[in-house]
Structure formats: C-alpha cells, structure tokens
Design an enzyme around this catalytic site. Structure first.
Site, PDB file in Angstrom:
ATOM      1  N   GLU A 221      27.625  22.405   0.788  1.00 65.38           N
ATOM      2  CA  GLU A 221      27.934  22.969  -0.523  1.00 65.38           C
ATOM      3  C   GLU A 221      28.914  24.136  -0.409  1.00 65.38           C
ATOM      4  O   GLU A 221      29.839  24.277  -1.214  1.00 65.38           O
ATOM      5  CB  GLU A 221      26.646  23.447  -1.211  1.00 65.38           C
ATOM      6  CG  GLU A 221      25.620  22.342  -1.453  1.00 65.38           C
ATOM      7  CD  GLU A 221      24.605  22.199  -0.330  1.00 65.38           C
ATOM      8  OE1 GLU A 221      23.444  21.877  -0.629  1.00 65.38           O
ATOM      9  OE2 GLU A 221      24.967  22.424   0.850  1.00 65.38           O
TER      10      GLU A 221
ATOM     11  N   CYS B  40      21.777  27.686  -0.145  1.00 67.29           N
ATOM     12  CA  CYS B  40      22.802  26.992  -0.926  1.00 67.29           C
ATOM     13  C   CYS B  40      22.403  26.887  -2.395  1.00 67.29           C
ATOM     14  O   CYS B  40      23.263  26.847  -3.276  1.00 67.29           O
ATOM     15  CB  CYS B  40      23.049  25.603  -0.346  1.00 67.29           C
ATOM     16  SG  CYS B  40      23.856  25.643   1.269  1.00 67.29           S
TER      17      CYS B  40
ATOM     18  N   THR C 283      13.634   6.969  38.891  1.00 71.94           N
ATOM     19  CA  THR C 283      15.031   6.728  38.529  1.00 71.94           C
ATOM     20  C   THR C 283      15.899   7.908  38.948  1.00 71.94           C
ATOM     21  O   THR C 283      17.015   7.720  39.454  1.00 71.94           O
ATOM     22  CB  THR C 283      15.162   6.488  37.013  1.00 71.94           C
ATOM     23  OG1 THR C 283      14.400   5.337  36.654  1.00 71.94           O
ATOM     24  CG2 THR C 283      16.619   6.269  36.612  1.00 71.94           C
TER      25      THR C 283
ATOM     26  N   ASP D 163      18.179   6.263  41.746  1.00 68.40           N
ATOM     27  CA  ASP D 163      19.457   5.883  41.132  1.00 68.40           C
ATOM     28  C   ASP D 163      20.457   7.032  41.074  1.00 68.40           C
ATOM     29  O   ASP D 163      21.655   6.810  40.878  1.00 68.40           O
ATOM     30  CB  ASP D 163      19.227   5.343  39.723  1.00 68.40           C
ATOM     31  CG  ASP D 163      18.465   4.026  39.715  1.00 68.40           C
ATOM     32  OD1 ASP D 163      18.248   3.470  40.806  1.00 68.40           O
ATOM     33  OD2 ASP D 163      18.089   3.559  38.626  1.00 68.40           O
TER      34      ASP D 163
ATOM     35  N   GLY E 167      13.091   4.912  34.130  1.00 67.33           N
ATOM     36  CA  GLY E 167      13.087   3.487  34.430  1.00 67.33           C
ATOM     37  C   GLY E 167      12.044   2.733  33.612  1.00 67.33           C
ATOM     38  O   GLY E 167      11.548   3.221  32.584  1.00 67.33           O
TER      39      GLY E 167
ATOM     40  N   SER F 176       5.718   3.334  29.236  1.00 67.40           N
ATOM     41  CA  SER F 176       4.766   4.365  28.793  1.00 67.40           C
ATOM     42  C   SER F 176       4.966   4.688  27.319  1.00 67.40           C
ATOM     43  O   SER F 176       3.999   4.870  26.572  1.00 67.40           O
ATOM     44  CB  SER F 176       4.926   5.635  29.636  1.00 67.40           C
ATOM     45  OG  SER F 176       4.566   5.406  30.975  1.00 67.40           O
TER      46      SER F 176
END
Length: 330
Positions: free
Chosen positions: A44, A78, A188, A192, A275, A281
């Site tokens: 606004e 606003c 992971t 990874d 992962g 989960s």
C-alpha cells in the site's frame, strides 16, 4: 492484477507474506505495486507513494491481496495510512491470519467510515500465500519434500549419486533461490557432501540446514561448512555461532522438535532434499504440504536406496527432457 503484483515478491519477502496493491480512480488504474523486500515498505505504501496526485484517493478504490496491517512492526500500520489518505473504498482478497492483524485492520477501516469489501478471490489469495498461512496457523515452516528417483525407483547407490538431467538440476537450483531453506539428514550430509547452493541459477542461496544430532560431521571437510552461506546445524549438544555456521540445539531429533525450532528461527519454507530416511520420517509424521519428484525416463540403477514410499495422487506432471517432474500439493 493485484494478485499478480503480489507474486512479484516471491522469494524476497519471507517470512512476511506477498502482498499486492492496485489503486483505481474513475475505472482507471492509477497505481500498482507490491511488497518488494522483507523489512521494506508494504504494498500500500509503495502504490500510494508512486502516485503524483494523492487528493484523488478520496474518490478511489484500493485493492489489496491481504488485509492491511494494523500494528507497528518494521513499518507503520498500512490501515492507518489508508485512513489518513481518506480512501473511499478498500477491496480485500483475504484476512490476515497473523494474530496481531487478523480482523483488526478491517475494523480500523470500517470505524473510519471507509467502505470495505472482503473475500474477493479469497481462495486464490490464500493459495498464493500458502507458506505464510501454514506458518501462522500451524506454527511451522511450509514443508516441501523433494527427491529424484531412477526409472526403477531408486534414489541412489554406491556408484551413482546424480540421477536428474540438466533441465531438472537447473530447476532445482531455481527452487533454492525461491525457498527459505534446504535440509538434509546426517547420512546425506556425510556421504553425499552436498553444496545446497544456487550455482546453476542466478539467485540468492537458501539457508542450508542439516540434522546431525551427535555432531558426527563437525570436523569433516564438507561443503556444508564452507563460508559464504547462512548455515544451521541442528544437534543435541551445542548452541553457538561460528562465522556463518549456527549450531542450534534441539530437544530431540523428532520432526515436531525440528519444525518447532525452525519456526522459532522464522524459517517460512523448508525443502527436505534428503535422504530417504529423513523424507520418510516426514511422511510417517504426516507433516508435508507439497511433494516434488524428479523421475528419470531412462536411467535404471537395479539396486540401491529405495525411493520414499509415497503414492502421489492427482498431481501436476511436467516433461523436463531427461526427467518427469511430478508435483503434488496437499
């Protein structure tokens, strides 16, 4: 037009909502703007300030995609600005679920004698700000589960880590620029060694998050600990900040404890990237709002880690060259 204006703030205003504002005088659009950046002026304010003649506001209709705020936060209310400018009419798509505002902004406008219309394209406005609505009503981040799987249903094995093609990888990096945070589990993180950045797309890096309750990764030379990106390591032992690495202690490694803490840290949206154990989960806990799956058209692994066990119903499907993208919103 108002909702389209609001959309322009996507990826820039979280944990605040995206808001658009269009001002109409004598059936002509005289100004249109949006909330551009977190902590900056609201929609606004931007729309009014870019107008040359404020006197016409007394005979104008102001369209807003979300109820005007009624409280002092990082900016003044606003609703007070619209009252000060004596606007004639305000059309609101949806009320604000935030407790400090909800209904109060509308009541302020009505008490000032301004005509108020609510609920125009309400479902569309709530869908646009679904992350914000989840944050406010469920007190947790908006959760997106993402994985890539081979044609025969595996997410990786000891020899193959990268399943998705170029187009899918680029899209993933665009998503990283749009959402607040990306999270991986301990295995992971260590196996990874993900970077969790936007190196394939020009945009801001997300907050990278990993769960390592026993701090197994702390002394490892991982990309996760490289400087230059806000990083959170959820663990059960340590609460401190070292450069850009935030060691955040949680009560336990349950999904509820994780999301409670991330909500406290004002993480509005969270992509769970891996992962399989971590994603499963979330599935078992029933806590997810969206699922995004890259499925390879040709690559078969024959063995490896099975993709998460979730049947995605009635979803949006897109062809990405080497892959099929399936998106499901609950």
């Amino acid at each position: 037009m108002c909702l389209n204006q609001a959309q322009k703030g996507f990826g820039h205003v979280s944990p605040n909502p995206m808001v658009g504002c269009v001002i109409v005088h004598n059936d002509q659009v005289v100004s249109a703007s949006y909330h551009k950046i977190f902590g900056g002026p609201h929609a606004e304010v931007n729309a009014i300030h870019q107008m040359d003649a404020h006197d016409i506001l007394k005979d104008s209709t102001v369209y807003v995609s979300l109820e005007p705020c009624a409280h002092f936060g990082k900016t003044p209310p606003c609703a007070s600005l619209l009252i000060d400018k004596q606007v004639k009419k305000v059309v609101i798509a949806t009320t604000d679920p935030y407790a400090e505002v909800s209904g109060k902004g509308i009541q302020m406008l009505k008490d000032a004698g301004i005509e108020v219309v609510c609920g125009v394209l309400e479902k569309e406005a709530q869908q646009l700000n679904r992350r914000f609505f989840v944050n406010q009503t469920q007190k947790r981040p908006y959760v997106i589960l993402k994985w890539a799987e081979s044609k025969d249903g595996f997410i990786g094995n000891d020899t193959v880590k990268q399943i998705s093609g170029t187009e899918a990888q680029t899209l993933l990096h665009r998503w990283r620029s749009e959402e607040d945070a990306f999270m991986v589990g301990t295995n992971t993180l260590i196996k990874d060694n993900p970077q969790l950045n936007t190196r394939l797309f020009k945009g801001k890096d997300p907050i990278r998050i990993a769960i390592d309750f026993q701090l197994r990764s702390k002394e490892m030379p991982l990309h996760f600990f490289e400087p230059g990106q806000n990083t959170i390591l959820l663990n059960g032992h340590k609460e401190s900040k070292e450069n850009q690495i935030n060691f955040v202690k949680i009560e336990d490694a349950s999904i509820s404890s994780i999301l409670k803490k991330l909500h406290e840290l004002k993480i509005g949206s969270l992509v769970v990237e891996g992962g399989a154990r971590l994603i499963n989960s979330f599935i078992e806990a029933g806590v997810y709002d969206e699922v995004r799956i890259f499925s390879s058209k040709t690559l078969k692994l024959n063995t490896g880690i099975a993709a998460p066990d979730l049947i995605v119903p009635a979803a949006q499907v897109s062809d990405l060259g080497d892959d099929i993208l399936t998106v499901f919103k609950r």
